[in-house]
Design a protein around this motif. Sequence first.
Motif, PDB file in Angstrom:
ATOM      1  N   ARG A  78      70.194 100.474  54.630  1.00 30.01           N
ATOM      2  CA  ARG A  78      71.491 100.206  54.014  1.00 30.01           C
ATOM      3  C   ARG A  78      72.208 101.517  53.711  1.00 30.01           C
ATOM      4  O   ARG A  78      73.412 101.638  53.887  1.00 30.01           O
ATOM      5  CB  ARG A  78      71.283  99.394  52.731  1.00 30.01           C
ATOM      6  N   ASP A 129      75.208  92.263  50.091  1.00 33.97           N
ATOM      7  CA  ASP A 129      75.950  90.998  50.001  1.00 33.97           C
ATOM      8  C   ASP A 129      76.899  91.003  48.799  1.00 33.97           C
ATOM      9  O   ASP A 129      78.027  90.509  48.886  1.00 33.97           O
ATOM     10  CB  ASP A 129      74.978  89.825  49.899  1.00 33.97           C
ATOM     11  N   LEU A 181      78.847  99.584  61.098  1.00 25.83           N
ATOM     12  CA  LEU A 181      79.683  98.397  61.294  1.00 25.83           C
ATOM     13  C   LEU A 181      81.124  98.722  61.683  1.00 25.83           C
ATOM     14  O   LEU A 181      81.898  97.817  61.987  1.00 25.83           O
ATOM     15  CB  LEU A 181      79.647  97.514  60.042  1.00 25.83           C
ATOM     16  N   LEU A 189      67.524  92.172  57.278  1.00 26.06           N
ATOM     17  CA  LEU A 189      67.310  91.895  55.859  1.00 26.06           C
ATOM     18  C   LEU A 189      68.249  92.694  54.964  1.00 26.06           C
ATOM     19  O   LEU A 189      68.235  92.540  53.745  1.00 26.06           O
ATOM     20  CB  LEU A 189      65.856  92.191  55.473  1.00 26.06           C
ATOM     21  N   CYS A 190      69.053  93.578  55.574  1.00 26.77           N
ATOM     22  CA  CYS A 190      69.950  94.431  54.776  1.00 26.77           C
ATOM     23  C   CYS A 190      71.071  93.620  54.137  1.00 26.77           C
ATOM     24  O   CYS A 190      71.356  93.777  52.955  1.00 26.77           O
ATOM     25  CB  CYS A 190      70.545  95.521  55.648  1.00 26.77           C
ATOM     26  N   SER A 191      71.723  92.809  54.935  1.00 25.62           N
ATOM     27  CA  SER A 191      72.832  92.011  54.402  1.00 25.62           C
ATOM     28  C   SER A 191      73.094  90.808  55.294  1.00 25.62           C
ATOM     29  O   SER A 191      72.655  90.773  56.460  1.00 25.62           O
ATOM     30  CB  SER A 191      74.106  92.849  54.308  1.00 25.62           C
ATOM     31  N   THR A 192      73.802  89.863  54.756  1.00 27.26           N
ATOM     32  CA  THR A 192      74.115  88.645  55.526  1.00 27.26           C
ATOM     33  C   THR A 192      75.034  88.979  56.700  1.00 27.26           C
ATOM     34  O   THR A 192      74.934  88.378  57.774  1.00 27.26           O
ATOM     35  CB  THR A 192      74.813  87.620  54.603  1.00 27.26           C
ATOM     36  N   LYS A 193      75.911  89.953  56.472  1.00 31.64           N
ATOM     37  CA  LYS A 193      76.859  90.339  57.521  1.00 31.64           C
ATOM     38  C   LYS A 193      76.090  90.877  58.731  1.00 31.64           C
ATOM     39  O   LYS A 193      76.379  90.524  59.880  1.00 31.64           O
ATOM     40  CB  LYS A 193      77.786  91.421  56.971  1.00 31.64           C
ATOM     41  N   MET A 194      75.111  91.719  58.457  1.00 30.41           N
ATOM     42  CA  MET A 194      74.299  92.306  59.531  1.00 30.41           C
ATOM     43  C   MET A 194      73.495  91.213  60.238  1.00 30.41           C
ATOM     44  O   MET A 194      73.379  91.219  61.465  1.00 30.41           O
ATOM     45  CB  MET A 194      73.367  93.351  58.915  1.00 30.41           C
TER      46      MET A 194
END
Lengths: 201, 759
Positions: free
Chosen positions: A156, A164, B38, B62-67
Motif C-alpha cells: 500500500r 478502503d 493506479l 488484499l490492499c484495497s477493494t479498488k485493487m
Amino acid sequence: MSVENAPVVDVDEAAIPVEKKMYYRFESNDKKEFRVSELAIQQSETLNRLVEAMGYTSEDVENKPAIAIENIDGKTLKLVFQWCEHHKGEAIPVDDGSVPKIVEIPEFDAKLMDIDNGLLFKLIWAADYLNIVQLLNVSCKKVANMAQGKTPAQLRRVYLLPSDEEDEAAKRAAQEAQDPRAREVEEEFEERKRQGGNSFF
Amino acid sequence: MAYRFLSWLQGIPQFFQYFRYTKSLISTNVNQKRFKLLSLPLLALKEILKSMSFSEIFALSLCSTKMLNYINFWRFPIDCLSIIVDQNGLKVYNRLKHKKDEHIFSTKCTSKHERLFRFLEIMNVRVMGTDVQCIWEKDCIQYIETTDSFIQLAIQKHLHQLFRISSIDLELSENNISNGVHPNILNVTDLLVKKALPPAHRLILADEEEEGPIPPNPKIKSNVLEEIIEKYRNLKSLRCHGDIDGELSPNSKIFDIEEVFFDDVYLFAPTFLESFEGRMVRLRWGEVFENDILRFVNKWISGKKYLNLEMVGTRHSYHPVIGERTTLNDLRPMAVQWQRPNFYEYRRRCRKGSVSKSRGVPPSLVSAPSKLPSPRSTPSPNPPPAPSGVLPVLSKPTANGIKDPLPNLPSREEKAGNRKKMKEKEPPRTTYRKKKNSGTQSCSVELKTSSENDGGGGSKEDKKKSNSQGGTRRRKSAENKSSGSKESTENDEKTPRRFDKEMAKSFFQYVMDSRKSRKRCDDALLETMPESSQLNSSARALRKKMKKTLKVDQPETNFFKPNGDPIWMFPELPVGERLKDENGEEIKNPELAAALAENNIEIEEKLQLIDQITNYVTYELEKGPVLSEDYEFDAFAPLETLKSNNECFDQKSMTYNTIKNMVEGSGGAIARFSSKKNGIEEVARPNRSQEEPLPSSSSAASTELFQLKTCIMTSITFDLKNVIRVTYDRHHPITSMKKFSKKLNSTNSVEQTTQVEKD
C-alpha cells in the motif's frame, strides 16, 4: 564464365553513391530536439507508422520542422530514444499470454532504469503511448519487482494505494465538492422561475 | 558530576536534531520509492500485474477493494490449484506442469501470546468483506481468533474472485481426517489422502529408549471417508495412501468417482470391485481371492458389468494372482470377442498420487475393453477421452510370448494420429493365441483385423502367411493405384484379384436386383435393349436381301426427326403393325434390324451379367485378341495398319474389357458394400469440391495450344488463350452461375483494358 576469367574493371569508389542512413528529428514538449535513426524508430509502432505515413525523404527530414511529440518531456524522450538506439534491429516480442510473464531485464536496461520512480512512471507512460513493447515489458517488470516479499501494508505504501477508508473519504469529498455547484445551479433555476421565466435558458 | 549532567543536557537538542535528520532521510527515501500504480494507463497496469507472481497478486488484492476490482477485471488463469491441509492450516500452490509448484500463500492459526513475543505488526486484511486480524510473514497469513473453516472458505472465495481456476487438488492427511478436520473448500476435483506418520516425539522415544514397537498409525474409518466424499461432490479422482478401516456402504459415492487409486490393502476391496462404476481403478490385490478377481474380469470383458471401466491396475505382494494358465484357459474364449482400441489415454488426474509411466510399479493386469459390444446403460459423468488402448499383460510374461504395449506407448501427437487412423480403419481385435509349435504353454498377444480373425489359425507360420498376404495385397493395391486402368492383361491370371470374389458377385447381384425393382415398364423414356434373338434373326433375313441391292449412303445433315427424337432412335412398332419376315417371325424394330443387317453386326445374346462376372472373377472369361502391351496408337498411320486393329475389337475382347472395367471400376463400391454388410458404418465419401480442379484439366490448361489428334484427315486446334473453362456444379447451381458471371466480367474487363492500351 568462371570467376578467375572475369575481366577486372577499376572502379572509382568515390563515384559509387553510398546509401545514407536517415535520421528523423523529433521534438519533445519542452522543445528539445532528438535525432533518431530509422532502424531505432522501428521499435516504436506508433512512431514507425507515423513516419511511414509521412513518407519523408532525407531532404524532407532536414528541411521540414521536427516531428513534435507533445505529451512527453525531453528527459523521458531521451531515455526512450536511448533505449531504442541500443535495441535497434531487435525483434519485437509477441505476447504468448502466459502469467506470470517471464521477462529478464538486461544490464543496459537496468542501468537505464536506475532512476527515481517519478521518471520511471513517465517512462512507462511514454512506452505505452509510443507502443514500444519490449520497453514496456522491461519497465513493468521493474515495477513488479518492487512488490517482492512485501506485505499488503507495505505494498500500500510502495504503490501509494489508498485503503478502503481513504477511498471512501475521497469519494465523499468529491461528492461534497460537487454538491455546492449543483446546489447553486438549482438555486439559480428556482430564482429564475420565480421571476417569471418559463425556461431556464 | 555537575559537568557531566550539563553536557548531557546539552546533548538533548543534538539528539533531537539527529532524530529529525534521520526521519527526513527515511521519508525522502520512502517517497523516492513510491510509485503511483493506479495512475498508470490500464494496459500498463495489466502488464505490471502480468509480470507479478501469483503470491504478489494475492497480496496486492488484499490492499484495497479498488485493487481487488482491478485484478478481478482480468482474472488471470490458474490451471490447477493445489491446496494442502495440515494441522496448522492451508498451503496453496499453483501446480505447474513441468516445474516445481509455485507457492502462492499459506495460512496458519496463531495464538495471541505468540505474536506478543515476536513483535510482529498486526494488520487488518479484508477478505470477502470481512476484516481479519492477522500477522503477515513471508506469504503466510497468521490469523488470530478466527475459525479455520471461515478463513478457508473466505480465502477460497477470494481466490476464485482473483483467478480463473480450472481444477482444485486437495491434499489431506490421515491425521486431519481422524481428528475430524474436514476443510471447508468447495469445488474440489481431486482428493489425495496421505498416509500419516506417527507423531515425531514417539518416533524419537522409540529410537532412543528402544522400549517397544512404534505405535500403529491412525486408520481412517470408511464411514469418515464416505462423509468426506459426500462433501466434495465434484470429485473426479481419489487416491488413498493411508489405511482405511471398515466396509463401504453399498450406496457409497466412492463407486461413482471416475478414477480411484488405493495404494494399500483394504478389507473392502471385494465389495469395491463389485460396485465400482468409474473409469480407472488401481488396487492392491492382497486381500482379494483369485476367484473374486476372475469373476470380476469375466464380468468386465464379457460386457455384463463395468461398462465405464477402461483400466484396472493391480499390485500384488505375494504371487501373481492371474497366472498364464488361468489367462489361457478361462479368459481366452472371452478375449476373442473383444473389440477395443490399441491404447487408452491416461489422464493424469491427482498427479501427486498418480502412477507415473516411468516410476510406477508395472501392474499385474492392465487392460480393458472400453468399446464393448453392448450399449452403455449409464453414461459416464465425463465422456472418456478418445480411447487409446491397453493390451492385456500377464503378470510374468514369457520372453517370447508377450508383447508388452506399455513401454511403446506413443506420444500425444502419435496418439492423436492413431486415433484418426482408428476412426478410418476397423479397430483391431486382440486375441490370445496358443503357440502350436512350442511344447510348453505360452501366451502371445497380437493385433488382428477382423478379416484376419475370420481366417482362424494361430501358429506362427499362419501368422507369417497372413502377413505376407497382407503385404502382397497392400503392394497390389499400390500398384493398381499407380497403374490405373493400364493394368497389363497378361499378368491378370498370374496375380490374384485385389477384390473379394464372393463379395464382387454378391455386390453385382444386389445391384441388379435393386435395378429390377426400380424398373418401370411403362416408362416411355426408358431406353431398353431390344430383344437380341428376335432382332438378330430378322437382321439375318434382311442381310440376304441386301446383298442383292447395294445401298449407297447419303451423308446425314439433320440429326433430329420432326418429333424431336434423334434420328437413331426408333421405337418398337405396336403389335398390330408389325411385319413378318420370311420365316414368319415378327419384326419389332425394322429400322434397327436393317441397320444391323447393313453393318453385319449381331446383337449379343442376352448377357447374363452375373455369369460373365463370375467367369471373369474365376479367370474363365475369354479375352479375345488383345493389342500388344507396347502398342502406341498413331492416328496418322496408314489405313491398312489402322484396319488391322479392328481384329482387337472382337466381340469377345469387347465383352472382356467391359466386364473387366466394370468390376475394377466398382472397387470402391464393392468395398463399401462389404463394409455395410459387415455392419461397419459407412465412411462418408469425399465430395469433389467445387474449386477442386479436374485432374485432367490441369495438364491441358498448362499448354496454350494443343492439337486433338482424333481424326486422320483433320486436326482441330484450340486457342486456350481465348477459351474459358466453365465448371457447372449442379448441386450448387447458384454458386456456379455466380462464378461464371464473375469470370465473364473479369475477362470482359481485361479485354477492355487491353483495348484501351491499344488505343
